[in-house]
Design a protein around this motif. Structure first.
Motif, short mmCIF file in Angstrom:
data_model
loop_
_atom_site.label_atom_id
_atom_site.label_comp_id
_atom_site.label_asym_id
_atom_site.label_seq_id
_atom_site.Cartn_x
_atom_site.Cartn_y
_atom_site.Cartn_z
N GLY A 1 11.22 5.27 -2.12
CA GLY A 1 10.58 5.44 -3.49
C GLY A 1 10.67 6.99 -3.69
O GLY A 1 10.96 7.47 -4.84
N TRP A 2 10.28 7.67 -2.75
CA TRP A 2 10.45 9.23 -2.97
C TRP A 2 11.90 9.65 -3.05
O TRP A 2 12.18 10.39 -4.06
N VAL B 1 6.58 2.38 5.48
CA VAL B 1 6.79 3.77 5.46
C VAL B 1 8.31 4.04 4.92
O VAL B 1 8.55 4.79 4.16
N LYS C 1 10.24 -0.53 -8.50
CA LYS C 1 9.09 -1.02 -7.39
C LYS C 1 9.17 -2.38 -7.72
O LYS C 1 8.92 -3.16 -6.41
N LEU D 1 8.14 3.54 1.18
CA LEU D 1 7.71 4.67 0.84
C LEU D 1 8.51 6.05 0.66
O LEU D 1 8.62 6.79 -0.39
N LYS E 1 -4.10 8.84 -3.41
CA LYS E 1 -3.35 9.02 -4.29
C LYS E 1 -4.10 9.79 -5.56
O LYS E 1 -4.92 9.06 -6.38
N THR F 1 0.86 -1.29 0.02
CA THR F 1 0.03 -0.05 -0.02
C THR F 1 0.76 1.21 0.18
O THR F 1 0.57 2.31 -0.58
N PHE F 2 1.82 1.18 0.68
CA PHE F 2 2.83 2.60 0.83
C PHE F 2 3.70 2.65 -0.35
O PHE F 2 3.81 3.64 -1.02
N VAL F 3 4.02 1.33 -1.08
CA VAL F 3 4.78 1.53 -2.30
C VAL F 3 4.09 2.14 -3.37
O VAL F 3 4.50 2.73 -4.16
N TYR F 4 2.75 1.57 -3.27
CA TYR F 4 1.81 2.17 -4.28
C TYR F 4 1.64 3.70 -4.44
O TYR F 4 1.43 4.37 -5.59
N LEU F 5 1.64 4.41 -3.25
CA LEU F 5 1.87 5.79 -3.11
C LEU F 5 2.83 6.40 -3.90
O LEU F 5 2.76 7.58 -4.19
N THR F 6 3.99 5.74 -4.18
CA THR F 6 5.31 6.29 -4.91
C THR F 6 4.92 6.37 -6.44
O THR F 6 4.06 5.74 -6.90
#
Length: 256
Positions: free
Chosen positions: A135-136, A129, A96, A132, A228, A84-89
């Motif tokens: 990813g950022w 987290v 990914k 995420l 998102k 879920t957190f990785v999806y937000l990147t």
């Protein structure tokens, strides 16, 4: 012979533990709607495996061995939280896949070794987290490489913090555009409730708190997925870069 009241209570508890996994429909539906097929498969399988595990755990029916069902339940739950957190990147699929592979190995080890430890959920949330943030960082470093710096302009930027301030402001604007912060806040609230539910589980109240865990953890994933925002391709990149170049030129011309 078992007392009728005890039998009825056992049935109610079993129904709650199994049926509460229907909450997985929320994030699975949203993932499918957004054509995030990997997340859709993950949430769907997580809900199904959890329902099968609890059906076996309460003595209703065991589709597979108890150990296999327990592993699948915990592993897919852990993977769902992190994914879920990785999806937000917005990093590319290559990065990914690397993050997902690393997380899959680590969470599998957690699930196979004392999966029921209360500290596991805190660790899994921390991993999410971290994914995420990684990813950022990858995204930010990629955008930094797109900027063309001359040695003189770079020296000027070091001497003047104006460029850095503008870049930070642009980053904040990008984050504001990228997420629906109402959904993001609701997601964190549901996630905290899930953590509290996990922590409050005891032998006597397990069925209540674990059922609530199912509902809150899947609901939090749903809110996070909804948070998102859809941004036009390149929109969140062109604006910061253009503003950065203007600020750099202004700062550079001011130094002469």
């Amino acid at each position: 012979m078992e007392h009728p009241c005890h039998l009825e209570g056992h049935i109610v508890q079993s129904i709650f533990l199994i049926a509460s996994n229907a909450a997985a429909i929320l994030p699975a539906y949203w993932a499918l709607r957004q054509k995030a097929f990997a997340e859709w498969v993950l949430f769907t399988c997580s809900g199904i495996s959890s329902g099968l595990y609890h059906a076996c755990d309460v003595g209703t029916w065991c589709a597979l061995s108890f150990g296999v069902l327990q592993f699948m339940d915990f592993w897919l739950s852990f993977m769902a939280v992190v994914s879920t957190f990785v999806y937000l990147t917005t990093i590319n699929e290559v990065h990914k896949r690397a993050i997902h592979t690393t997380v899959a190995i680590f969470t599998a080890l957690l699930a196979i070794t004392k999966a029921t430890r209360s500290s596991n959920i805190i660790l899994v949330m921390a991993i999410g987290v971290l994914g995420l943030l990684v990813g950022w960082l990858i995204e930010i470093s990629t955008k930094f490489r797109r900027f063309s710096f001359s040695s003189e302009a770079l020296l000027n930027m070091v001497n003047r913090w104006k460029d850095i301030r503008v870049w930070v402001l642009n980053l904040v604007k990008t984050l504001k555009k990228r997420f629906r912060w109402g959904f993001m806040t609701a997601g964190f609230i549901a996630l905290v409730m899930a953590g509290v539910s996990w922590k409050l589980e005891t032998t006597e109240s397990y069925w209540i708190w674990h059922s609530l865990w199912h509902v809150t953890i899947y609901t939090s994933s749903f809110f996070f997925l909804c948070s998102k925002a859809t941004v036009a391709d390149g929109e969140d990149e062109r604006l910061p870069e253009r503003n950065y170049e203007l600020a750099r030129q202004d700062s550079f011309s001011g130094g002469h």
